[in-house]
Each structure stands twice: as C-alpha cells, then as structure tokens.
Design an enzyme around this catalytic site. Structure first.
Site, PDB file in Angstrom:
ATOM      1  CG  ASP A 129      -2.604  -0.559  -3.008  1.00 45.71           C
ATOM      2  OD1 ASP A 129      -2.362   0.555  -2.514  1.00 45.71           O
ATOM      3  OD2 ASP A 129      -3.344  -1.398  -2.468  1.00 45.71           O
ATOM      4  CB  SER A 141      -0.957  -0.039   1.180  1.00 45.86           C
ATOM      5  OG  SER A 141      -1.889   1.011   1.124  1.00 45.86           O
ATOM      6  CG  ASP A 183      -5.787   0.845  -1.359  1.00 41.74           C
ATOM      7  OD1 ASP A 183      -4.950   1.772  -1.257  1.00 41.74           O
ATOM      8  OD2 ASP A 183      -5.765  -0.169  -0.634  1.00 41.74           O
ATOM      9  CG  ASP A 211      -2.454   4.030  -2.046  1.00 45.01           C
ATOM     10  OD1 ASP A 211      -3.221   3.904  -3.016  1.00 45.01           O
ATOM     11  OD2 ASP A 211      -2.532   3.288  -1.047  1.00 45.01           O
TER      12      ASP A 211
END
Length: 576
Positions: free
Chosen positions: A307, A146, A309, A305
C-alpha cells in the site's frame, strides 16, 4: 470443539443470508474441527485501527460479511456524529479481494445515505489520507493489510484530520461495530442504485494530480536534483503493490531519468508471487532488486510495500562494491539531518519546528534535533499518533511539523497526509542521494558521517510468532509474566526506569519514585537501561506476534554490534 463456534459455523452453512460460495467453502472444512474453531471462536476484532485478518469465510476472517459489519458500525457512528453529509473516501491496494471489499464498503455506506468517494483503481494509503482532507470527508477507509503475507487483508479507518482513528473515536466506533450481533441487519444496496442516487462517486486523475503537486512543494534543492539526476542510478520495486505509478511519476517529474524497475515485481498481484513476504523490512524481498542493481551498477535500491506507506532502502558501498541495507531508523535519520541542516543553512528553519517519532524508534533523533534546536516529541507505537500530533499542532498553534518517522520503515515529510508516505519518502531519499552525489559522497558515507557525529546508535526487532487461539493466550501470558516480574537488569545491564503504559506509571529505580507516562494507556512495557540501552515489549496490533524492540549506543560500530547481540540474546528469555 467450542459449542459457540460450532453453532456459528452451522448458522453460516444454513442461513440463506450467506451466499453459496461462502457455504461451499465452509462445507469443504466440515471434518476439520480445529479449522472450524479457528474461524468461528470469536469475531474478527475491530481494533483501534480497524480490521486485519486472513481472507476466508467465518466470523474470524476477512470476508464481505465482516467488512459490511465493520462499515455498518462506522456508518452508525457517523450518523450519530451528524456528519453523514460530508461523505467517506475509500482506497484499496493490490491484495486479493481488495476491490470487492472496497465496493462492499462503498455500498454499505450508500445504503446508509452516506456518499462514498472511491478511487477508480488501486492507490497508495497516503493518497487516501490526502484525498479525504481535500474533499472535506468525515472519514476514510483503506482496504489493505500493508506488508502482511498474501493470505491477509485489512480495513483501516481514518477520521476527518486524515489520520487513523485515535482515542476516543476508536473506542466509540469499536462499540458501534460490536453492537451489531446480526449480520442480516447490515445494510447494502446495488451499485447501479448507489450511482443513480449520487452516493457512489469515482475519484481519479484530478486527485492524483493534486497529490503529486503537494509533494513537489516539499523539495528543498530542485537545482541540485536537476544537476545530479542523470548521475544517479535508481532501482525501484513496488513489490507487486500500489507504488509503481505514483513513485515513477514523481521521480520523472522531478528529473530523475535513470530509474530502473524490477519487471518481475512491477505489476500488481495479490499473490505476491516473487516474495514470501511483501515487506521492505525483509531482506529476502530485495533479491531481484539487488540482482538488477548489480547488473546496471545502481547507486540506490528502493522498495515500497503493497500500500506504499513503507520504504526500504539499500545503497552501494563504493569501498566494498556491496549493497548495504538501511533500517527504517537509518533512512529516517538521513532525511531528518538533510531537512534540518538545509533549512537552517537557508535560514528557513521555523523557530517552533517539531519532529515526531515513537517510543520504539531509534534515539539518534534526540541528538540531531538537539543539534538544530528543534523540538522532539515521542508518541506511542503507530503512525496514527504521529498524525494526531499534527492535528494538535494546528489546533494549539504551538509547533510546526517538519518530519515524522517510526522504526518500521515509515516516515512523513510535510503535512499533505497524516500517515506515513512511501511516495514522499522516495522523493526525499532521492533528493538526499542527489545532494550527497553533489558533495562527492555516497549515502553509505553520509550515514557513516552521522554515526561519527552523533554516536553509533543501533536498533533491532526480535519477534515471536504465535498463531491462533492458543498463540493469543501465550502472547498475553508472556507479557503478564514480564509485567508481574519486572527484571532489575537485562543482559547484565541495570534497568534505570520501567514504564508500564497500560497502568500509566513509570518506576524510576535511581530515585525510587514513580510518576505518570504522559501518554495514552496501551499494553506496552518499556525498559530504559544504563548506557543509552533500552528495550520495549508489546503485542503486535496487526499480526499474531509479540515484539521486542531494542536499541543501544556504542563507542564504535563493533561495540554497538556487540551490545546489540548481547541484548538480543537476553530479551528472548523475558517472560519465561
């Protein structure tokens, strides 16, 4: 040095199972006893969501061996559930070693006779959630850490409903992973063999197209977007992550033409060379984006960010000319108010509508949902619990999910995915901005209107970072000190209610009674105080931190800021 850590280190250096690159890395630290102990004093914990750790050789690090072990445990559980014929979907982000870890995951699954559906290149986490449901897979895996710093990577597990694993599946999978004590017992095969057996299947454009089409269905006022799209200047940065292609695609297909990309941060790069911390919660990550916005006079700035999400937002304040940062709670409230107000105005707001949030998220949602007669449900921290509620709504047929959000810059519109989705958040936020433009106001002015209407809610997060073995002990000690010495007031404000989620008990100090929390057990402490003030304490599940979430409601902005500062100063001394 710990004897057990020393023995494990020696095994990894000498056992032929481990490759030469790994051994070379370990031999290079042979004189650093503290580093050896940090790498081997424990196994990297497979927690309730999966793995997350520093990349490197050792049992307490992210590497191909710890990833294989986690996957073997997952495979063993899937086989026990007798769902191996449904396959597992795999996605990965731009981090270092993400491609390698994704392939190791796929090949371990294939060696266990489980078909792996792996994306052809990096994809956002929410698209994995969407894809595994579309394919009817039994599970999914995302290789990502993340928003963590560059030295980290991770391994998140999803189940058939598209949400991250929750109880009891999480504990059952953890037990399977922990049962593997010998890395040599972990299965793997070559990629050519896996492909020839149809156990390694590549996902691409077809899944992307289906995902984007689902997002488009969530637009409320396409006519206003078409009218205002060319009047709205948007700066966007993917922070070297996965968001670049899907975010630009959805905005372009909806008609937003004036989208300006921060070129220095456009290309995927696991070293994140332009930021210290690839997190849209961190104001420093916006430096280049703000410079570009000032140059072109942008209306809004968006950052996702690695990834994709989480979404961070800045908007121009026309009164001062400055770009104002929006917290995750603030951007969430802009989207929530828009969805509920417009659906009500159009008479398409379902009577059984529900909004889901977490106990540590902002409390303005209570006022907004009350205004529109919509059910608000609070869960434990973590978007997996919000995703779980969607599953329960479908099973029980009692509510229709409209929106979910958490303070840490994550939200979800609709049910195409069961995890926070920055791509749909970008789409929704830009629609809100277009709608505001249509009304002749800015996002800053709209946010001020919400404060005036519902109250001056302000929140913050105080964190204490304590790395390594000693840090983990100190974090545990601090939380136990608070648990065993519950304060009757914090910052001079009386505590009305104290919740200990690990013991599933609530102490009501006004009525002098106790009752259950109604939520799963978790190492979380919560203080509800007089005057709509609250504080929540928990250890981070993904980072070496103890987190203090705080929130207040003020009479005006100055009052809210003063109360927040007072509470911030007070919580830093909890557990001392």
């Amino acid at each position: 040095m710990d004897k057990q850590a020393e023995a494990k280190y020696k095994l990894w250096c000498e056992n032929e199972y481990f490759d030469e690159k790994t051994k070379k890395e370990l031999i290079s630290i042979k004189s650093d006893k503290k580093e050896i102990e940090e790498r081997f004093y424990k196994d990297l914990e497979f927690g309730t969501g999966g793995l997350r750790g520093i990349i490197g050789a050792g049992t307490n690090r992210m590497n191909i061996y710890t990833v294989r072990k986690a996957t073997q445990g997952l495979a063993n559980f899937i086989i026990k559930e007798n769902t191996q014929n449904r396959g597992v979907a795999i996605a990965y982000d731009s981090r270092n070693m993400s491609v390698e870890f994704a392939d190791e995951t796929a090949l371990c699954l294939a060696a266990n006779g489980i078909k792996a559906y792996i994306f052809s290149s990096l994809r956002p986490t929410p698209e994995l959630s969407f894809a595994l449901r579309k394919l009817g897979c039994t599970a999914g895996v995302v290789i990502t850490a993340s928003h963590n710093p560059a030295e980290y990577n991770g391994y998140k597990v999803y189940w058939e409903d598209g949400a991250q694993i929750t109880y009891p599946k999480d504990e059952q999978i953890i037990n399977e992973v922990n049962a593997i004590t010998d890395y040599a017992n972990v299965k793997t095969i070559g990629k050519d063999e896996a492909i020839s057996k149809w156990l390694y299947c590549v996902l691409g454009e077809e899944t992307d197209n289906a995902y984007i089409e689902e997002l488009k269905k969530l637009v409320i006022h396409s006519e206003i977007i078409k009218e205002e799209a060319n009047n709205l200047k948007i700066v966007y940065t993917p922070l070297h992550g996965t968001g670049n292609i899907p975010v630009r695609r959805i905005l372009k297909e909806l008609g937003f033409e004036k989208v300006y990309i921060v070129e220095e941060q456009e290309k995927p790069d696991g070293n994140f060379p332009t930021v210290n911390y690839p997190n849209p919660e961190d104001k420093n990550a916006f430096k280049l984006a703000i410079e570009l916005a000032q140059k072109i006079d942008a209306d809004i700035i968006l950052a996702t960010d690695p990834d994709a999400d989480r979404l961070g937002v800045y908007a121009k304040d026309n009164k001062t000319g400055e770009y104002i940062s929006f917290t995750g709670n603030m951007s969430g409230m802009l989207i929530l108010e828009y969805i509920l107000s417009q659906k009500k105005e159009m008479s398409i707001l379902p009577k059984n509508s529900a909004v889901v949030t977490t106990i540590v998220s902002g409390k303005m949602a209570k006022e907004i949902t009350k205004e529109y007669n919509v059910k608000l449900i609070e869960t434990l921290t973590g978007f997996k619990y919000i995703g779980e509620q969607i599953k329960l709504f479908e099973q029980n047929k009692n509510y229709e999910f409209l929106f979910g959000y958490e303070e840490s810059y994550g939200c979800l519109v609709g049910t195409h995915a069961r995890d926070k989705d920055a791509v749909v958040a970008v789409m929704a936020l830009c629609e809100v901005a277009a709608y505001c433009k249509h009304k002749g106001i800015t996002l800053c002015e709209q946010m001020q209107d919400l404060f005036n209407k519902y109250g001056y809610y302000k929140e913050d997060l105080c964190t204490v970072t304590l790395k390594g073995q000693d840090g983990a002990k100190q974090i545990a000690k601090t939380i136990e000190n608070i648990r065993n010495n519950v304060p009757k007031e914090i910052g001079g404000i009386k505590v009305k209610e104290f919740r200990d989620y690990s013991k599933d008990i609530v102490f009501d100090y006004i009525t002098d009674t106790t009752h259950k929390t109604g939520l799963p057990k978790s190492n979380v402490l919560y203080f509800e105080m007089e005057g709509n003030v609250w504080c929540c304490v928990r250890p981070s599940g993904t980072e070496p931190k103890i987190k203090f979430y705080i929130g207040v409601k003020g009479k005006n902005e100055a009052d809210a800021n003063e109360k927040l500062q007072n509470l911030t100063n007070a919580v830093k001394h909890l557990g001392e």
